[in-house]
Design a protein around this motif. Structure first.
Motif, PDB file in Angstrom:
ATOM      1  N   CYS A  45       0.830  -1.207   0.000  1.00  0.00           N
ATOM      2  CA  CYS A  45       0.000   0.000   0.000  1.00  0.00           C
ATOM      3  C   CYS A  45       0.862   1.253   0.000  1.00  0.00           C
ATOM      4  N   GLY A  46       2.009   1.195   0.678  1.00  0.00           N
ATOM      5  CA  GLY A  46       2.922   2.339   0.689  1.00  0.00           C
ATOM      6  C   GLY A  46       3.466   2.626  -0.707  1.00  0.00           C
ATOM      7  N   ILE A  47       3.860   1.569  -1.429  1.00  0.00           N
ATOM      8  CA  ILE A  47       4.349   1.751  -2.798  1.00  0.00           C
ATOM      9  C   ILE A  47       3.246   2.314  -3.683  1.00  0.00           C
ATOM     10  N   ALA A  48       2.041   1.736  -3.560  1.00  0.00           N
ATOM     11  CA  ALA A  48       0.920   2.200  -4.380  1.00  0.00           C
ATOM     12  C   ALA A  48       0.603   3.663  -4.115  1.00  0.00           C
ATOM     13  N   LEU A  49       0.644   4.040  -2.846  1.00  0.00           N
ATOM     14  CA  LEU A  49       0.249   5.400  -2.466  1.00  0.00           C
ATOM     15  C   LEU A  49       1.300   6.428  -2.857  1.00  0.00           C
ATOM     16  N   PHE A  50       2.541   6.193  -2.470  1.00  0.00           N
ATOM     17  CA  PHE A  50       3.573   7.223  -2.634  1.00  0.00           C
ATOM     18  C   PHE A  50       4.251   7.189  -4.003  1.00  0.00           C
ATOM     19  N   MET A  51       4.256   6.036  -4.646  1.00  0.00           N
ATOM     20  CA  MET A  51       4.768   5.980  -6.014  1.00  0.00           C
ATOM     21  C   MET A  51       3.672   6.311  -7.016  1.00  0.00           C
ATOM     22  N   THR A  63      -4.199  -8.995  -1.672  1.00  0.00           N
ATOM     23  CA  THR A  63      -3.314  -7.881  -1.313  1.00  0.00           C
ATOM     24  C   THR A  63      -2.873  -7.130  -2.565  1.00  0.00           C
ATOM     25  N   LEU A  64      -2.533  -7.865  -3.604  1.00  0.00           N
ATOM     26  CA  LEU A  64      -2.173  -7.237  -4.877  1.00  0.00           C
ATOM     27  C   LEU A  64      -3.358  -6.462  -5.445  1.00  0.00           C
ATOM     28  N   LEU A  65      -4.541  -7.055  -5.369  1.00  0.00           N
ATOM     29  CA  LEU A  65      -5.736  -6.394  -5.886  1.00  0.00           C
ATOM     30  C   LEU A  65      -6.040  -5.113  -5.109  1.00  0.00           C
ATOM     31  N   GLU A  66      -5.901  -5.169  -3.780  1.00  0.00           N
ATOM     32  CA  GLU A  66      -6.149  -3.991  -2.956  1.00  0.00           C
ATOM     33  C   GLU A  66      -5.132  -2.889  -3.251  1.00  0.00           C
ATOM     34  N   ALA A  67      -3.870  -3.254  -3.374  1.00  0.00           N
ATOM     35  CA  ALA A  67      -2.832  -2.269  -3.684  1.00  0.00           C
ATOM     36  C   ALA A  67      -3.047  -1.661  -5.067  1.00  0.00           C
ATOM     37  N   THR A  68      -3.499  -2.478  -6.015  1.00  0.00           N
ATOM     38  CA  THR A  68      -3.787  -1.978  -7.365  1.00  0.00           C
ATOM     39  C   THR A  68      -4.934  -0.980  -7.333  1.00  0.00           C
ATOM     40  N   LEU A  69      -6.000  -1.304  -6.606  1.00  0.00           N
ATOM     41  CA  LEU A  69      -7.135  -0.387  -6.491  1.00  0.00           C
ATOM     42  C   LEU A  69      -6.713   0.912  -5.817  1.00  0.00           C
ATOM     43  N   LEU A  70      -5.909   0.816  -4.758  1.00  0.00           N
ATOM     44  CA  LEU A  70      -5.407   2.020  -4.091  1.00  0.00           C
ATOM     45  C   LEU A  70      -4.551   2.848  -5.046  1.00  0.00           C
ATOM     46  N   LEU A  71      -3.724   2.175  -5.833  1.00  0.00           N
ATOM     47  CA  LEU A  71      -2.896   2.859  -6.834  1.00  0.00           C
ATOM     48  C   LEU A  71      -3.767   3.656  -7.803  1.00  0.00           C
ATOM     49  N   LEU A  72      -4.822   3.035  -8.303  1.00  0.00           N
ATOM     50  CA  LEU A  72      -5.706   3.712  -9.254  1.00  0.00           C
ATOM     51  C   LEU A  72      -6.454   4.867  -8.600  1.00  0.00           C
ATOM     52  N   VAL A  73      -6.849   4.683  -7.357  1.00  0.00           N
ATOM     53  CA  VAL A  73      -7.553   5.746  -6.636  1.00  0.00           C
ATOM     54  C   VAL A  73      -6.655   6.973  -6.479  1.00  0.00           C
ATOM     55  N   LEU A 101     -15.174 -15.761  -2.160  1.00  0.00           N
ATOM     56  CA  LEU A 101     -13.894 -15.302  -2.698  1.00  0.00           C
ATOM     57  C   LEU A 101     -14.051 -14.768  -4.124  1.00  0.00           C
ATOM     58  N   LEU A 102     -14.828 -15.476  -4.937  1.00  0.00           N
ATOM     59  CA  LEU A 102     -15.012 -15.064  -6.325  1.00  0.00           C
ATOM     60  C   LEU A 102     -15.811 -13.767  -6.433  1.00  0.00           C
ATOM     61  N   ILE A 103     -16.803 -13.596  -5.559  1.00  0.00           N
ATOM     62  CA  ILE A 103     -17.593 -12.356  -5.560  1.00  0.00           C
ATOM     63  C   ILE A 103     -16.707 -11.165  -5.220  1.00  0.00           C
ATOM     64  N   ASN A 104     -15.879 -11.312  -4.179  1.00  0.00           N
ATOM     65  CA  ASN A 104     -14.982 -10.218  -3.793  1.00  0.00           C
ATOM     66  C   ASN A 104     -13.905  -9.964  -4.849  1.00  0.00           C
ATOM     67  N   LEU A 105     -13.452 -11.041  -5.489  1.00  0.00           N
ATOM     68  CA  LEU A 105     -12.483 -10.888  -6.577  1.00  0.00           C
ATOM     69  C   LEU A 105     -13.106 -10.105  -7.734  1.00  0.00           C
ATOM     70  N   THR A 106     -14.339 -10.461  -8.085  1.00  0.00           N
ATOM     71  CA  THR A 106     -15.049  -9.757  -9.155  1.00  0.00           C
ATOM     72  C   THR A 106     -15.267  -8.297  -8.794  1.00  0.00           C
ATOM     73  N   TYR A 107     -15.635  -8.060  -7.532  1.00  0.00           N
ATOM     74  CA  TYR A 107     -15.839  -6.679  -7.066  1.00  0.00           C
ATOM     75  C   TYR A 107     -14.553  -5.863  -7.237  1.00  0.00           C
ATOM     76  N   GLY A 108     -13.431  -6.417  -6.801  1.00  0.00           N
ATOM     77  CA  GLY A 108     -12.166  -5.695  -6.874  1.00  0.00           C
ATOM     78  C   GLY A 108     -11.737  -5.419  -8.301  1.00  0.00           C
ATOM     79  N   VAL A 109     -11.874  -6.412  -9.169  1.00  0.00           N
ATOM     80  CA  VAL A 109     -11.482  -6.233 -10.574  1.00  0.00           C
ATOM     81  C   VAL A 109     -12.392  -5.218 -11.250  1.00  0.00           C
ATOM     82  N   ALA A 110     -13.713  -5.343 -11.021  1.00  0.00           N
ATOM     83  CA  ALA A 110     -14.667  -4.432 -11.660  1.00  0.00           C
ATOM     84  C   ALA A 110     -14.462  -2.994 -11.188  1.00  0.00           C
ATOM     85  N   TYR A 111     -14.250  -2.819  -9.880  1.00  0.00           N
ATOM     86  CA  TYR A 111     -14.052  -1.465  -9.348  1.00  0.00           C
ATOM     87  C   TYR A 111     -12.750  -0.865  -9.886  1.00  0.00           C
ATOM     88  N   SER A 112     -11.707  -1.683  -9.968  1.00  0.00           N
ATOM     89  CA  SER A 112     -10.423  -1.210 -10.494  1.00  0.00           C
ATOM     90  C   SER A 112     -10.556  -0.782 -11.953  1.00  0.00           C
TER      91      SER A 112
END
Length: 258
Positions: A66-72, A144-154, A230-241
């Motif tokens: 999350c630190g890399i996603a946020l500050f980079m 964790t990768l999906l969350e960091a990716t979403l944070l990066l995009l945000v 797990l699949l529902i949350n995975l779909t949510y993360g990918v779709a939101y990203s």
């Protein structure tokens, strides 16, 4: 040269530029510190040293990602605009969406490397202390990768409409609230106040619910999760990203670079 190859070149040089900042050295030092602290902590923990290793390791992995996603991520595109290097890239020619996709893909590659290195150290420490690696661990690493990716995009999105400091603050607040929103809805203080409850429900529906990607507690207490969850949350993360990525491309396409 095809657009895919151009995106790949931008991604490669973005990754190379980030790695030049010696971020991998920091990741390696974090990993070593994590293993030493885990070993010391396990000496004072009776019966569950492997859980200490897993808990601490996954926490450090999450913080670093999350630190890399946020500050980079905050300067990933805005820095190119401010330094005017973006003019040289999009004049190649390459469409603006290709530039965005290349930059994002490059930093996601750095996140993958970061997570992979720390995951190896975490799983090695846990296994050394007698722990067993369940399938849920791999889901947790992927989330964790999906969350960091979403944070990066945000943070990229907010960096295009605000200054970098404000973008970091807003993104960090969304990350914090996004982890707390589910539990907060269950508090009696909230349930007794319909207006506040409605605000939290609106947040839950519209803004990113980062808590959906947190599987650490389930792993530590050896709980199982149904595949559907797990699949529902995975779909949510990918779709939101993807939704946020489309917004970024839309903003960047409309941005005046003159």
């Amino acid at each position: 040269m095809g657009i895919t190859k151009k995106i790949g070149i931008i991604a490669y040089y973005t990754m190379k530029e980030v790695l030049k900042s010696k971020i991998l050295i920091n990741v390696f030092l974090i990993g070593l510190a994590m293993m030493v602290i885990t070993y010391v902590a396990s000496e004072f923990t009776y019966g569950v040293p492997e859980k200490v290793a897993l808990d601490f390791g996954l926490s450090m992995l999450w913080f670093s990602s999350c630190g890399i996603a946020l500050f980079m991520g905050v300067g990933l595109i805005s820095k190119e605009i401010d330094s005017r290097t973006v003019y040289m890239i999009i004049s190649r020619p390459i469409p603006r969406y290709g530039f965005v996709l290349g930059k994002v893909a490059g930093l996601i590659a750095v996140l993958v490397i970061n997570i992979a290195l720390l995951a190896i150290m975490t799983l090695a420490a846990s296994t050394f202390l007698g722990g067993e690696i369940s399938d849920l661990v791999y889901w947790a690493l992927g989330f964790t990768l999906l969350e960091a990716t979403l944070l990066l995009l945000v943070v990229i999105f907010f960096s295009l409409i605000a200054n970098n400091i404000l973008a970091i603050i807003i993104s960090f607040l969304l990350l914090t609230v996004g982890h707390a929103v589910q539990e907060t809805q269950n508090y009696q203080f909230v349930t007794n106040r319909p207006m506040l409850k409605s605000v939290l429900e609106f947040y839950h529906l519209v803004l990113p619910a980062f808590y959906k990607f947190n599987l650490k507690d389930y792993m530590l207490y050896n709980q199982t999760l149904p595949l559907d969850y797990l699949l529902i949350n995975l779909t949510y993360g990918v779709a939101y990203s993807l939704f946020v990525l489309v917004l970024i491309i839309f903003l960047f396409n409309r941005k005046n670079l003159d």
